[in-house]
Design a protein around this motif. Structure first.
Motif, PDB file in Angstrom:
ATOM      1  N   ALA A  10      48.405   5.996  48.942  1.00  0.00           N
ATOM      2  CA  ALA A  10      48.084   5.309  50.195  1.00  0.00           C
ATOM      3  C   ALA A  10      46.874   4.382  50.023  1.00  0.00           C
ATOM      4  O   ALA A  10      46.911   3.210  50.432  1.00  0.00           O
ATOM      5  CB  ALA A  10      47.805   6.346  51.284  1.00  0.00           C
ATOM      6  N   ARG A  33      51.018   5.839  37.565  1.00  0.00           N
ATOM      7  CA  ARG A  33      51.436   6.553  36.338  1.00  0.00           C
ATOM      8  C   ARG A  33      52.827   7.195  36.459  1.00  0.00           C
ATOM      9  O   ARG A  33      53.507   7.386  35.471  1.00  0.00           O
ATOM     10  CB  ARG A  33      50.399   7.625  35.982  1.00  0.00           C
ATOM     11  CG  ARG A  33      50.335   8.751  36.974  1.00  0.00           C
ATOM     12  CD  ARG A  33      49.370   9.851  36.577  1.00  0.00           C
ATOM     13  NE  ARG A  33      49.228  10.797  37.683  1.00  0.00           N
ATOM     14  CZ  ARG A  33      48.466  11.846  37.675  1.00  0.00           C
ATOM     15  NH1 ARG A  33      47.740  12.126  36.620  1.00  0.00           N
ATOM     16  NH2 ARG A  33      48.408  12.641  38.718  1.00  0.00           N
ATOM     17  N   ILE A  43      55.929  12.933  51.470  1.00  0.00           N
ATOM     18  CA  ILE A  43      56.060  14.354  51.839  1.00  0.00           C
ATOM     19  C   ILE A  43      55.132  14.751  52.987  1.00  0.00           C
ATOM     20  O   ILE A  43      55.244  15.845  53.515  1.00  0.00           O
ATOM     21  CB  ILE A  43      55.787  15.276  50.624  1.00  0.00           C
ATOM     22  CG1 ILE A  43      54.393  14.997  50.028  1.00  0.00           C
ATOM     23  CG2 ILE A  43      56.867  15.128  49.580  1.00  0.00           C
ATOM     24  CD1 ILE A  43      53.963  16.021  48.987  1.00  0.00           C
ATOM     25  N   GLY A  45      53.098  15.392  56.414  1.00  0.00           N
ATOM     26  CA  GLY A  45      53.501  15.753  57.784  1.00  0.00           C
ATOM     27  C   GLY A  45      54.944  16.230  57.838  1.00  0.00           C
ATOM     28  O   GLY A  45      55.667  15.898  58.774  1.00  0.00           O
ATOM     29  N   ALA A 162      41.812   4.348  42.455  1.00  0.00           N
ATOM     30  CA  ALA A 162      42.388   5.024  43.627  1.00  0.00           C
ATOM     31  C   ALA A 162      43.333   6.109  43.132  1.00  0.00           C
ATOM     32  O   ALA A 162      44.498   6.165  43.514  1.00  0.00           O
ATOM     33  CB  ALA A 162      43.114   3.998  44.492  1.00  0.00           C
ATOM     34  N   SER A 165      43.326  12.904  43.656  1.00  0.00           N
ATOM     35  CA  SER A 165      42.658  14.082  43.099  1.00  0.00           C
ATOM     36  C   SER A 165      43.087  14.352  41.654  1.00  0.00           C
ATOM     37  O   SER A 165      43.077  15.499  41.200  1.00  0.00           O
ATOM     38  CB  SER A 165      42.936  15.295  43.990  1.00  0.00           C
ATOM     39  OG  SER A 165      44.320  15.389  44.221  1.00  0.00           O
TER      40      SER A 165
HETATM   41  C1  LIG Z   1      51.877  17.969  51.131  1.00  0.00           C
HETATM   42  C2  LIG Z   1      50.819  17.037  51.664  1.00  0.00           C
HETATM   43  C3  LIG Z   1      50.923  16.610  52.977  1.00  0.00           C
HETATM   44  C4  LIG Z   1      49.939  15.769  53.504  1.00  0.00           C
HETATM   45  N1  LIG Z   1      50.056  15.379  54.807  1.00  0.00           N
HETATM   46  C5  LIG Z   1      49.102  14.578  55.344  1.00  0.00           C
HETATM   47  C6  LIG Z   1      49.203  14.133  56.680  1.00  0.00           C
HETATM   48  O1  LIG Z   1      50.183  14.408  57.365  1.00  0.00           O
HETATM   49  N2  LIG Z   1      48.174  13.383  57.184  1.00  0.00           N
HETATM   50  C7  LIG Z   1      47.086  13.021  56.420  1.00  0.00           C
HETATM   51  O2  LIG Z   1      46.192  12.323  56.912  1.00  0.00           O
HETATM   52  N3  LIG Z   1      46.986  13.407  55.131  1.00  0.00           N
HETATM   53  C8  LIG Z   1      47.965  14.167  54.589  1.00  0.00           C
HETATM   54  N4  LIG Z   1      47.850  14.566  53.292  1.00  0.00           N
HETATM   55  C9  LIG Z   1      46.700  14.094  52.514  1.00  0.00           C
HETATM   56  C10 LIG Z   1      46.978  12.657  52.043  1.00  0.00           C
HETATM   57  O3  LIG Z   1      48.281  12.624  51.497  1.00  0.00           O
HETATM   58  C11 LIG Z   1      45.950  12.245  50.995  1.00  0.00           C
HETATM   59  O4  LIG Z   1      44.656  12.359  51.504  1.00  0.00           O
HETATM   60  C12 LIG Z   1      46.211  10.782  50.597  1.00  0.00           C
HETATM   61  O5  LIG Z   1      47.529  10.637  50.132  1.00  0.00           O
HETATM   62  C13 LIG Z   1      45.228  10.353  49.520  1.00  0.00           C
HETATM   63  O6  LIG Z   1      45.610   9.071  49.095  1.00  0.00           O
HETATM   64  P1  LIG Z   1      45.096   8.493  47.711  1.00  0.00           P
HETATM   65  O7  LIG Z   1      45.806   7.189  47.558  1.00  0.00           O
HETATM   66  O8  LIG Z   1      43.634   8.533  47.660  1.00  0.00           O
HETATM   67  O9  LIG Z   1      45.605   9.519  46.608  1.00  0.00           O
HETATM   68  P2  LIG Z   1      47.082   9.888  46.153  1.00  0.00           P
HETATM   69  O10 LIG Z   1      48.043   9.770  47.282  1.00  0.00           O
HETATM   70  O11 LIG Z   1      46.982  11.188  45.448  1.00  0.00           O
HETATM   71  O12 LIG Z   1      47.451   8.732  45.120  1.00  0.00           O
HETATM   72  C14 LIG Z   1      46.845   8.634  43.859  1.00  0.00           C
HETATM   73  C15 LIG Z   1      47.847   8.040  42.907  1.00  0.00           C
HETATM   74  O13 LIG Z   1      47.191   7.732  41.658  1.00  0.00           O
HETATM   75  C16 LIG Z   1      48.095   8.001  40.619  1.00  0.00           C
HETATM   76  N5  LIG Z   1      47.315   8.156  39.371  1.00  0.00           N
HETATM   77  C17 LIG Z   1      46.468   9.152  39.030  1.00  0.00           C
HETATM   78  N6  LIG Z   1      45.953   8.942  37.805  1.00  0.00           N
HETATM   79  C18 LIG Z   1      46.481   7.786  37.354  1.00  0.00           C
HETATM   80  C19 LIG Z   1      46.338   7.046  36.139  1.00  0.00           C
HETATM   81  N7  LIG Z   1      45.567   7.468  35.132  1.00  0.00           N
HETATM   82  N8  LIG Z   1      47.011   5.877  36.012  1.00  0.00           N
HETATM   83  C20 LIG Z   1      47.820   5.414  37.014  1.00  0.00           C
HETATM   84  N9  LIG Z   1      47.995   6.089  38.169  1.00  0.00           N
HETATM   85  C21 LIG Z   1      47.337   7.258  38.345  1.00  0.00           C
HETATM   86  C22 LIG Z   1      48.776   9.268  41.073  1.00  0.00           C
HETATM   87  O14 LIG Z   1      49.992   9.476  40.384  1.00  0.00           O
HETATM   88  C23 LIG Z   1      48.967   8.984  42.569  1.00  0.00           C
HETATM   89  O15 LIG Z   1      50.203   8.377  42.838  1.00  0.00           O
HETATM   90  C24 LIG Z   1      48.829  15.371  52.715  1.00  0.00           C
HETATM   91  C25 LIG Z   1      48.752  15.802  51.387  1.00  0.00           C
HETATM   92  C26 LIG Z   1      49.735  16.606  50.857  1.00  0.00           C
HETATM   93  C27 LIG Z   1      49.618  17.052  49.435  1.00  0.00           C
END
Ligand SMILES: Cc1cc2nc3c(=O)[nH]c(=O)nc-3n(C[C@H](O)[C@H](O)[C@H](O)COP(=O)(O)OP(=O)(O)OC[C@H]3O[C@@H](n4cnc5c(N)ncnc54)[C@H](O)[C@@H]3O)c2cc1C
Length: 399
Positions: A10, A33, A43, A45, A162, A165
């Motif tokens: 996101a 990746r 997935i 909500g 970005a 975790s």
């Molecule tokens: C089951 C579940 C349900 C959730 N439901 C909600 C909800 O309803 N409402 C809400 O507010 N939050 C929800 N969350 C939390 C929310 O999904 C996360 O806070 C949010 O997705 C974080 O976004 P992000 O882009 O920071 O990280 P992520 O979505 O984890 O994206 C990080 C991306 O980086 C990629 N990556 C990592 N390392 C590398 C690398 N070396 N090279 C290239 N790519 C890489 C990963 O593969 C991943 O696709 C939920 C989480 C989960 C697990």
């Protein structure tokens, strides 16, 4: 100008849109990746994607972030849930608010959100590559040199990390001199061995207050009784605020439940004494609790349900008030919440400029989303962090 964003979640995808909008002439590349983009959006909500929360005052909004509340105040003055709603609606996604403030697409499908984000990326000309894993990153004289799996080496003028975790993401941050606060899980439910309320699984109360006997926080919200312990927004909220303390205690702690936070103890005592009649304690209906729970709490106070209410001793009334206001359970272990979970911990916030999301350790390096030591309670706050910090990072990187 070449901007490379690592992570197709996101935060990364939203950052790419903001960068391209701010500087259409820039080359914006997202590297993911895995084979799939936005997999947590999909997935989230329960497949419906809880995009944000109907909390439109930044000062109220920040209270929902156990980590990040101070730092997010400024960013939320620039992009908050109302802006998220407007952003999606202006791009044709109809949203709806549920009774508890959570905001979802009217379609009840996270695919609508994914289609909107990826459609926008295509329209703007953002390049997205999947199965492209960042393996190493180094700051050169001018910009960054990146090694990507199965690809030629890349050069970037600006980089946005970005990676959520993922441990590797934190290692890259450490490589630039950043501190990473040790990650521990947040948003989990409480396991209580030999749970005395197991027979009431499925029963919920609208508002209970919870705290740990040795903890710092007291959190209120809907509470759900399960076969194994407590769940529901109230329990998840306490798990978030006490995430670090509970991890240190190996998830063993005494949990105290106030079943009637809106009733003071004196008021409650008076109510029980006033309602004394010739009825049996088990059939008294004096407080807004499910009948089955009331009966169980009488048991926990050692009061037989057949005791006539007018025969309740002072001690029995005292015990009943204890069960209603300070009901104690021994937590041992946690269960991951399937609807939403996040990681507490990440890149230390003092090392980030929250006006731009730029690193204070490396110029032209930006962070957004869950890679940071920011997490919110359940209800759409975690995505709001991803949208807000993603937008700021993308715009600043494009300048
Ligand atoms: C089951 C579940 C349900 C959730 N439901 C909600 C909800 O309803 N409402 C809400 O507010 N939050 C929800 N969350 C939390 C929310 O999904 C996360 O806070 C949010 O997705 C974080 O976004 P992000 O882009 O920071 O990280 P992520 O979505 O984890 O994206 C990080 C991306 O980086 C990629 N990556 C990592 N390392 C590398 C690398 N070396 N090279 C290239 N790519 C890489 C990963 O593969 C991943 O696709 C939920 C989480 C989960 C697990």
């Amino acid at each position: 100008m070449k901007i490379v964003i690592i992570g197709g979640g996101a935060a990364g995808v939203f950052a790419s849109l903001a960068a391209k909008e701010a500087n259409p002439g820039a080359e914006v590349l997202v590297l993911e990746r895995t084979a799939k983009l936005l997999s947590k959006v999909r997935i989230s909500g329960g497949g419906r994607c809880n995009v944000t929360h109907a909390c439109f005052d930044p000062r109220m909004l920040v209270r929902n972030y156990p980590r990040g509340h101070k730092e997010l105040l400024g960013p939320f003055h620039r992009f908050q849930p109302q802006d998220t709603v407007n952003w999606f609606e202006q791009r044709g996604v109809a949203l709806k608010e549920e009774g508890d403030g959570r905001i979802f697409p009217v379609s009840d499908s996270s695919q609508t959100i994914i289609d909107c984000l990826l459609g926008e990326a295509e329209k703007l000309g953002v390049v997205i590559k999947t199965q492209s894993k960042l393996q190493s990153i180094r700051k050169g004289e001018k910009g960054f040199d990146l090694k990507i799996s199965k690809e030629n080496d890349l050069h970037a003028d600006r980089v946005i990390l970005a990676t959520g975790s993922a441990l590797a993401g934190w290692d890259f941050a450490k490589g630039f001199g950043h501190t990473v606060v040790a990650p521990v899980p947040s948003l989990f439910t409480f396991n209580i061995p030999s749970f005395p309320l197991a027979g009431l699984a499925g029963v919920s109360v609208r508002q209970a207050k919870l705290k740990l006997a040795d903890g710092k926080f007291e959190e209120a919200g809907p509470l759900l009784i399960t076969h194994w312990g407590f769940s529901g927004p109230g329990a998840l909220k306490l798990s978030a605020f006490e995430a670090r303390f509970l991890a240190e205690k190996n998830y063993e702690a005494a949990l105290i439940v106030d079943w009637l936070p809106e009733f003071s103890e004196d008021w409650l005592r008076g109510l029980i004494e006033k309602s004394r009649g010739a009825r049996q304690a088990g059939s008294l209906r004096i407080v807004p609790l499910p009948a089955s729970l009331w009966k169980k709490l009488l048991d926990r106070a050692g009061i037989p349900q057949t005791t006539l209410a007018n025969a309740l001793s002072k001690k029995a009334v005292f015990q009943l008030c204890e069960s209603l206001k300070r009901d104690r359970y021994q937590v041992k272990g946690k269960t991951t919440n399937k609807e939403e979970f996040v990681t507490c911990g990440g890149v230390a916030l003092s090392e980030i400029n929250f006006k731009t999301m730029e690193s204070r350790r490396a110029k032209h390096l930006f962070f957004c989303g869950e890679i940071l030591d920011i997490d919110g309670v359940t209800g759409g706050f975690n995505f709001q962090n991803a949208w807000t910090t993603g937008l700021l990072a993308g715009r600043a990187a494009a300048e």
